[in-house]
Design a protein around this motif. Structure first.
Motif, PDB file in Angstrom:
ATOM      1  N   LEU A 129       1.115  -0.908   0.347  1.00  0.00           N
ATOM      2  CA  LEU A 129      -0.094   0.402  -0.245  1.00  0.00           C
ATOM      3  C   LEU A 129       0.853   1.050   0.376  1.00  0.00           C
ATOM      4  N   GLY A 130       2.108   0.790   0.916  1.00  0.00           N
ATOM      5  CA  GLY A 130       2.746   2.158   1.010  1.00  0.00           C
ATOM      6  C   GLY A 130       3.510   2.866  -0.610  1.00  0.00           C
ATOM      7  N   MET A 131       3.760   1.338  -0.846  1.00  0.00           N
ATOM      8  CA  MET A 131       4.614   1.774  -2.066  1.00  0.00           C
ATOM      9  C   MET A 131       3.197   2.283  -3.559  1.00  0.00           C
ATOM     10  N   ALA A 132       2.243   1.640  -3.291  1.00  0.00           N
ATOM     11  CA  ALA A 132       1.429   2.760  -4.350  1.00  0.00           C
ATOM     12  C   ALA A 132       1.398   3.872  -4.943  1.00  0.00           C
ATOM     13  N   PHE A 133       1.357   4.258  -2.688  1.00  0.00           N
ATOM     14  CA  PHE A 133       0.920   5.649  -2.998  1.00  0.00           C
ATOM     15  C   PHE A 133       2.157   6.645  -3.405  1.00  0.00           C
ATOM     16  N   LEU A 134       3.267   5.544  -2.532  1.00  0.00           N
ATOM     17  CA  LEU A 134       4.373   6.255  -2.974  1.00  0.00           C
ATOM     18  C   LEU A 134       4.868   6.441  -4.475  1.00  0.00           C
ATOM     19  N   SER A 135       4.171   6.164  -5.531  1.00  0.00           N
ATOM     20  CA  SER A 135       4.682   5.786  -6.999  1.00  0.00           C
ATOM     21  C   SER A 135       3.397   6.964  -7.452  1.00  0.00           C
ATOM     22  N   LEU A 136       2.348   6.415  -6.683  1.00  0.00           N
ATOM     23  CA  LEU A 136       1.817   8.249  -7.182  1.00  0.00           C
ATOM     24  C   LEU A 136       2.185   9.538  -6.600  1.00  0.00           C
ATOM     25  N   ALA A 137       2.770   9.645  -5.189  1.00  0.00           N
ATOM     26  CA  ALA A 137       3.484  10.780  -5.134  1.00  0.00           C
ATOM     27  C   ALA A 137       4.535  10.911  -6.030  1.00  0.00           C
ATOM     28  N   VAL A 138       5.491  10.228  -6.507  1.00  0.00           N
ATOM     29  CA  VAL A 138       6.524  10.264  -7.684  1.00  0.00           C
ATOM     30  C   VAL A 138       5.733  10.627  -8.594  1.00  0.00           C
ATOM     31  N   MET A 139       4.681  10.072  -9.118  1.00  0.00           N
ATOM     32  CA  MET A 139       4.425  10.873 -10.580  1.00  0.00           C
ATOM     33  C   MET A 139       3.764  12.130  -9.974  1.00  0.00           C
ATOM     34  N   VAL A 140       3.146  12.839  -8.968  1.00  0.00           N
ATOM     35  CA  VAL A 140       3.300  13.777  -8.373  1.00  0.00           C
ATOM     36  C   VAL A 140       3.892  15.253  -8.729  1.00  0.00           C
ATOM     37  N   SER A 141       5.479  14.505  -7.871  1.00  0.00           N
ATOM     38  CA  SER A 141       6.170  14.328  -8.136  1.00  0.00           C
ATOM     39  C   SER A 141       7.202  15.590  -9.707  1.00  0.00           C
ATOM     40  N   VAL A 142       6.607  14.561 -10.858  1.00  0.00           N
ATOM     41  CA  VAL A 142       7.273  14.599 -11.624  1.00  0.00           C
ATOM     42  C   VAL A 142       6.537  15.752 -12.646  1.00  0.00           C
ATOM     43  N   PHE A 143       5.463  15.795 -12.395  1.00  0.00           N
ATOM     44  CA  PHE A 143       4.088  16.560 -13.043  1.00  0.00           C
ATOM     45  C   PHE A 143       4.233  18.258 -12.403  1.00  0.00           C
ATOM     46  N   ALA A 144       4.499  18.697 -11.355  1.00  0.00           N
ATOM     47  CA  ALA A 144       4.025  19.205 -10.041  1.00  0.00           C
ATOM     48  C   ALA A 144       5.516  20.623 -10.915  1.00  0.00           C
ATOM     49  N   ALA A 145       5.086  21.299 -11.077  1.00  0.00           N
ATOM     50  CA  ALA A 145       6.172  22.881 -11.634  1.00  0.00           C
ATOM     51  C   ALA A 145       6.785  23.409 -11.197  1.00  0.00           C
ATOM     52  N   ASP A 146       6.602  23.393  -9.198  1.00  0.00           N
ATOM     53  CA  ASP A 146       6.617  23.876  -7.996  1.00  0.00           C
ATOM     54  C   ASP A 146       7.223  23.175  -6.475  1.00  0.00           C
ATOM     55  N   ARG A 147       7.098  22.659  -5.453  1.00  0.00           N
ATOM     56  CA  ARG A 147       6.499  21.749  -4.478  1.00  0.00           C
ATOM     57  C   ARG A 147       5.410  22.167  -3.764  1.00  0.00           C
ATOM     58  N   THR A 148       5.297  23.294  -3.507  1.00  0.00           N
ATOM     59  CA  THR A 148       3.988  24.227  -3.385  1.00  0.00           C
ATOM     60  C   THR A 148       2.616  23.085  -4.027  1.00  0.00           C
ATOM     61  N   ARG A 149       2.610  23.310  -5.028  1.00  0.00           N
ATOM     62  CA  ARG A 149       1.707  22.696  -6.195  1.00  0.00           C
ATOM     63  C   ARG A 149       1.968  20.797  -5.796  1.00  0.00           C
ATOM     64  N   ALA A 150       2.886  20.176  -5.708  1.00  0.00           N
ATOM     65  CA  ALA A 150       2.787  18.896  -5.123  1.00  0.00           C
ATOM     66  C   ALA A 150       2.424  18.881  -4.673  1.00  0.00           C
ATOM     67  N   SER A 151       2.504  20.140  -2.917  1.00  0.00           N
ATOM     68  CA  SER A 151       2.375  18.823  -1.770  1.00  0.00           C
ATOM     69  C   SER A 151       0.850  18.800  -1.889  1.00  0.00           C
ATOM     70  N   GLY A 152      -0.136  20.809  -2.541  1.00  0.00           N
ATOM     71  CA  GLY A 152      -1.144  20.219  -2.975  1.00  0.00           C
ATOM     72  C   GLY A 152      -2.059  19.288  -3.141  1.00  0.00           C
ATOM     73  N   MET A 153      -1.337  18.726  -4.588  1.00  0.00           N
ATOM     74  CA  MET A 153      -1.573  17.708  -5.295  1.00  0.00           C
ATOM     75  C   MET A 153      -1.976  16.464  -4.566  1.00  0.00           C
ATOM     76  N   ALA A 154      -0.655  16.442  -3.920  1.00  0.00           N
ATOM     77  CA  ALA A 154       0.171  15.005  -2.670  1.00  0.00           C
ATOM     78  C   ALA A 154      -1.375  14.723  -1.816  1.00  0.00           C
ATOM     79  N   ILE A 155      -1.878  15.883  -1.424  1.00  0.00           N
ATOM     80  CA  ILE A 155      -2.974  16.385  -0.071  1.00  0.00           C
ATOM     81  C   ILE A 155      -4.510  16.117  -0.751  1.00  0.00           C
ATOM     82  N   ALA A 156      -4.214  15.547  -2.159  1.00  0.00           N
ATOM     83  CA  ALA A 156      -6.086  16.083  -2.948  1.00  0.00           C
ATOM     84  C   ALA A 156      -5.566  14.865  -3.224  1.00  0.00           C
TER      85      ALA A 156
END
Lengths: 249, 314
Positions: A129-156
């Protein structure tokens, strides 16, 4: 990560020994009961920890300015992404296994071998489960323009998969009066790694299955741990694949 | 006798860095706007320009970090956008403009990390630290490093694996004068070994004595390329002739110079500076020499790179 492991240990022990306090009994009751309680804890915590851990992976390097140097190395972008992912996954897996494993050691004297196997299944699925969400998080990290947006997307993502998804599903079921999609409903649960985790753990326990009264609703195919395990692996691979595709551009 | 195939001869003759009409647009901004550039084997090449002139963008395209909007870029004969470029990366050392390292690692661990990424034996790391003067700080965490030490560590990283081509973006940032001198001594050693070095700097006075050739970049274009001397001549900027005389002789000197095509004459006690065109230089020197020893000292001051630079970029 040590703190995370300690939190897991404390929670797991507390649930194992005091989880039955509402029923007026204190002390270790049964592994089924403990796992069912832990599942509802883990389903909130682990996705959150994984997302917090991973949202920064690429966008953080980009923002700090250290990404260019990494990209100039003779490695492919996939290797870079995979290296980042595996490093974080190892940290997350370590704290999960250390945290819950300690409890297994404590409980091992009171458990039969079968119950222990159940518990190990729970630990393994927690790691997945952790690895699945980590994978999602890394995907967010590639797409996001900056850290603030990445954290927002992760929380969403956390809100969506952990809080909103089941409500939506339930809502859809109620609105349609159960007329449409009633049979598809269990399969829709596969579209959420958190639900896959829940189903995986709850259906591996005979008692709990009848306890929750879910046995009639679910097609037997979904009770196959290996199938659910495969779906979980797909949830690990797919976001990483999307992230790689995007990262190469 | 083995003959060299025409292709091999071409490959040998081709410059290490070849840019043809390279363009990079960010939205409507033309960050790099049609750059042609050839940097030869073993050359120490400087790239100068204001912030935002497009230097770093050009650098990043040369390293294949960002794709060019148009044009072709080849490093060591291989297009940067192709699959074969990964092999070229093994021969490249890169120091980014602001080197950011992992704070929790020691200097040695940092180098070991990059050595592994580059496929270089980690046993080479202590020697690399020694080379940039960080051997004593090898086991201290990067967090405790000064800016100059971080820059040295970044440079050590770029030197790992004996690269054939070095890309150094503002390499002397944060270094004190002594460290800058040591840095260029290392670069001269590398050049002697046939390493091609491309570096950027905004400290023009520092770069001008030390590079073989340089390119001046402004508004995304290469405004001029050549040796410092060639650029000065191309600009035909006036130079200064500084002389030292006894203050009593100032009138005599003014008298002689007044008959020649010179510009401003500035006098401060015994120091006199005369501004004149390149073509008038010898005439002025001869006239001063004819003053029978009244000129105690003479020094020709070439226009600085700043003069050249502002001449091109304005």
């Amino acid at each position: 990560m040590l703190a995370v492991a300690v939190v897991f240990t404390v929670f797991a022990l507390a649930i194992a020994y005091f989880g039955g306090a509402q029923q007026g009994a204190v002390g270790f009751r049964s592994i089924e009961f403990t796992i069912a309680s832990l599942v509802s804890l883990v389903i909130y915590l682990i996705p959150l920890i994984a997302l917090v851990l991973g949202f920064d992976a690429i966008v953080g390097e980009r923002e700090r300015g250290s990404l260019d140097l990494l990209l100039s190395m003779p490695i492919t972008r996939f290797e870079l992404l995979l290296g980042k992912y595996l490093g974080l996954a190892a940290a997350l897996a370590f704290s999960t296994i250390a945290g819950f494993g300690l409890v297994a050691v404590v409980l091992s004297t009171q458990l039969e071998i079968n119950a222990l196997l159940h518990y190990f299944g729970f630990m393994l699925s927690s790691v997945l489960l952790g690895m699945a969400f980590l994978s999602l998080a890394v995907m967010v990290s590639v797409f996001a323009a900056d850290r603030t947006r990445a954290s927002g997307m992760a929380i969403a993502l956390w809100f969506f998969f952990v809080l909103v998804f089941d409500l939506l599903l339930l809502g859809a079921l109620v609105v349609t009066g159960g007329q449409y999609g009633g049979e598809a409903f269990p399969y829709l649960l596969l579209a959420n790694p958190a639900d896959v985790f829940r189903v995986l753990n709850i259906f591996s326990l005979e008692d709990v299955r009848t306890l929750y009264g879910l046995a009639t609703v679910f097609p037997p195919a979904l009770a196959e741990p290996w199938l659910l395990g495969l779906v979980m692996l797909a949830w690990i691979a797919a976001p990483l694949a999307v992230a790689t595709w995007r990262f190469r551009k | 006798m083995a003959s060299i195939s025409p292709e091999a001869a071409d490959a040998r003759a081709e410059a290490v860095v070849v840019a043809r009409q390279v363009v990079k647009h960010y939205g409507g901004v033309r960050a790099v706007d049609g750059v042609d550039l050839d940097i030869a084997h073993g050359e120490l090449f400087g790239l100068i320009g204001h912030n935002g002139a497009g230097k770093s963008t050009l650098f990043k395209m040369m390293l294949g970090l960002i794709p060019a909007t148009a044009g072709t870029l080849r490093i060591d004969g291989i297009p940067v956008s192709g699959g074969g470029f990964r092999a070229v990366r093994r021969r490249i050392g890169y120091l980014p403009e602001s080197v950011v390292l992992y704070e929790n690692l020691t200097g040695l661990e940092t180098l070991q990390f990059f050595a592994q990424l580059k496929g270089v034996p980690v046993a080479a790391c202590p020697a690399a630290l020694e080379r940039v003067g960080l051997a004593a700080a090898a086991r201290r965490r990067v967090r405790e490093y000064s800016k100059g030490m971080r820059q040295r560590l970044g440079f050590a990283q770029a030197l790992l694996g004996q690269p054939k081509i070095l890309f150094l973006d503002e390499p002397t940032n944060g270094l004190d004068p002594e460290a800058i001198r040591e840095f260029y001594a290392i670069l001269r050693g590398l050049r002697a070994d046939g390493v091609t070095v491309v570096l950027t700097s905004h400290i023009l006075a520092e770069i001008q004595e030390r590079v073989d050739r340089l390119a001046i970049m402004a508004a995304g274009k290469i405004q001029a390329v050549g040796s410092v001397q060639a650029l000065r001549e191309q600009m035909d900027l006036p130079l200064w002739i500084d002389i030292r005389i006894a203050p009593a002789d100032l009138d005599a000197v003014r008298n002689v110079l007044g008959r020649l095509p010179v510009g401003a004459i500035e006098a401060h006690d015994e120091h006199v500076s005369v501004r004149c065109g390149r073509d008038a230089k010898m005439a002025v020197i001869e006239a001063l020499a004819a003053l029978d020893g009244r000129v105690l000292d003479l020094h020709v001051r070439e226009p600085s790179l700043e003069d050249v630079f502002f001449g091109f970029s304005d």
